[in-house]
Enzyme design. Sequence first.
Site, PDB file in Angstrom:
ATOM      1  N   CYS B 133       0.834  -1.203   0.000  1.00 46.32           N
ATOM      2  CA  CYS B 133       0.000   0.000   0.000  1.00 46.32           C
ATOM      3  C   CYS B 133       0.867   1.251   0.000  1.00 46.32           C
ATOM      4  O   CYS B 133       1.367   1.666   1.047  1.00 46.32           O
ATOM      5  CB  CYS B 133      -0.927  -0.007   1.212  1.00 46.32           C
ATOM      6  SG  CYS B 133      -1.960   1.457   1.330  1.00 46.32           S
ATOM      7  N   CYS B 136      -0.369   4.183   2.155  1.00 52.64           N
ATOM      8  CA  CYS B 136      -0.159   4.028   3.595  1.00 52.64           C
ATOM      9  C   CYS B 136       1.276   4.339   3.983  1.00 52.64           C
ATOM     10  O   CYS B 136       1.539   4.956   5.002  1.00 52.64           O
ATOM     11  CB  CYS B 136      -0.462   2.597   4.035  1.00 52.64           C
ATOM     12  SG  CYS B 136      -2.052   1.989   3.517  1.00 52.64           S
ATOM     13  N   ASP B 137       2.216   3.869   3.163  1.00 47.79           N
ATOM     14  CA  ASP B 137       3.592   3.795   3.631  1.00 47.79           C
ATOM     15  C   ASP B 137       4.602   4.676   2.896  1.00 47.79           C
ATOM     16  O   ASP B 137       5.769   4.719   3.287  1.00 47.79           O
ATOM     17  CB  ASP B 137       4.069   2.329   3.561  1.00 47.79           C
ATOM     18  CG  ASP B 137       3.174   1.398   4.380  1.00 47.79           C
ATOM     19  OD1 ASP B 137       2.597   1.882   5.368  1.00 47.79           O
ATOM     20  OD2 ASP B 137       3.042   0.211   4.033  1.00 47.79           O
TER      21      ASP B 137
END
Lengths: 105, 406
Positions: B133, B136-137
């Site tokens: 993801c 997200c990261d």
Amino acid sequence: MFEVHKDNFDQEVLQAPGLVVVDFWGPKCEKCLALMPDFERLAEQYGDKAKFCKLDTSGNRRLAIAQKVMGLPVIAFYKGGEKIAELGPSECTAQGIEAKILELI
Amino acid sequence: MSNIWDIIIVGGGPGGLSAAMYGARSKLRTLLIEKAKPGGQAASTQDMENYPGFAKGTTGPALMQAFADHATSFGAEIMRNEVVSIDAAQKIVYCKDGSQYQGHTIILSPGAIPRTLGVRGEQALRGKGVSYCATCDADFFTDLDIVVLGNGDAAIEESHYLTKFANSVTIVVIHDEGVLDAAPMLQERAFKNPKINFIWNSTIQEIKGDGIVEGVVLRNIKTNETTELETNGVFIYIGTIPLTDFVKGQVNLDSRGYIITDERMETSAEGVFAAGDARVTYLRQVVTAAADGAVAAVAAEKYIIEEEGFAESVLHESRPVAVAFWTPMIPKCIEIMPVIETAIAAYGTQAKLWKLDTYRNQRVAKRYGVVQQPTVLFFHQGEVVNRLGEDEITPAAIKGILDSIL
Ligand SMILES: Cc1cc2nc3c(=O)[nH]c(=O)nc-3n(C[C@H](O)[C@H](O)[C@H](O)COP(=O)(O)OP(=O)(O)OC[C@H]3O[C@@H](n4cnc5c(N)ncnc54)[C@H](O)[C@@H]3O)c2cc1C
């Protein structure tokens, strides 16, 4: 719930007595946001047995990486200044966190 | 009856949210059950440039918030829970916390999750540099060097997004030099991006690192040669797998686990529909998932109306009911209908005729094995007691059957 960041992490987490549970999250991580209510509920339920903190990694990237966190969400468990357990992105569920808390307290 | 929902939707991605909006707008009692936060996979991507009407692009989370708001504005209820199994015949969904909900129809839109590669180091280093993801990261990789595995739309689009953070993005591609599965527009942009490099004919054999990703072992699939590449992160985009384990045995799945539906999104189980990425379908995007959701909700509404009508007029009727399966497109049906009408009218209020247009309602015809029109089925107390096929329909035959019931 303690908000921890680069300036107080040492004091509030590493030097704190007993079990400390840290929720590494970020404002763009939907999974983290979804998990937050569960974490808050657990913090209320087990607040007398462990210290619960959340860490917004977006302003504390270096601190997160130093704690070997490079993906979200992560729930890390500290005791005596050491990280003793950790739940990564695929293991972070309400049940998983609760089971780990019960194992460690 | 009041605790039975009209539509129960499993999954709050674009497919489920669209179905919820359509269902609630048709004044159907609509419950959507989502185990995480509404939005699904679509909420896990920032770059959302191909949803019609958003020429300058929007973000996945913003679009999904709008989908959810739209659904609830018409009265759909969104509940946080995880469905662990369903009873397709009874239309019951069972949740992880032990609760259960019943509907007149179910719409399955559980979507998919990223496929994992299954190599050494992948599991252990998840959240430590291995990610599925980018949204997200990505932050963590500011000014660092990362590797992306995959070459479809998601891989190439997310690589582009990652270059806004990373120092360099190396895409590992299994195909020959210059060949990507992604859409041409995405390819062009990637080839032009100075931060993106490619390694061709290769895959990742191992992810290395002590507590945090330090490198990958690459294998050239043509020469079988392995090389090590230092990197701080690995993003894996090699397709998805449908989240359909919880419906196994209840609706038909293909060999890869995708739900099989007809063009009305109905599964092998009557009144159970499916939408979005979890379905056997040609294109898996937000716009197609949303379209599926609309079709499924409208088909579900029609199912409810037809089933209610049939139950009330035929199954719960105390008098004998002759159900005439017909369709105005077949001349023989038009010809014989007056014969049936006259024969049954002779019984006044003692018997009843119910005409069922098989073109509009194929489901009931199929259920009772009616393949020819015209056919007359005689129901009494909810059961079929006799039937007359195309060539058997005469006033005398109808009279014989009704007399024997009465
Ligand atoms: C990185 C990435 C980038 C993408 N970029 C684009 C793009 O730019 N444009 C585009 O059009 N598409 C894009 N897509 C594809 C798009 O996101 C999907 O096609 C779409 O989200 C599918 O919608 P869905 O409703 O079928 O399923 P999903 O979005 O997968 O939603 C399913 C939902 O169901 C929930 N769920 C599953 N099982 C259960 C259960 N048992 N109980 C309760 N809840 C359950 C899940 O938590 C999830 O929220 C992208 C996908 C990815 C992964």
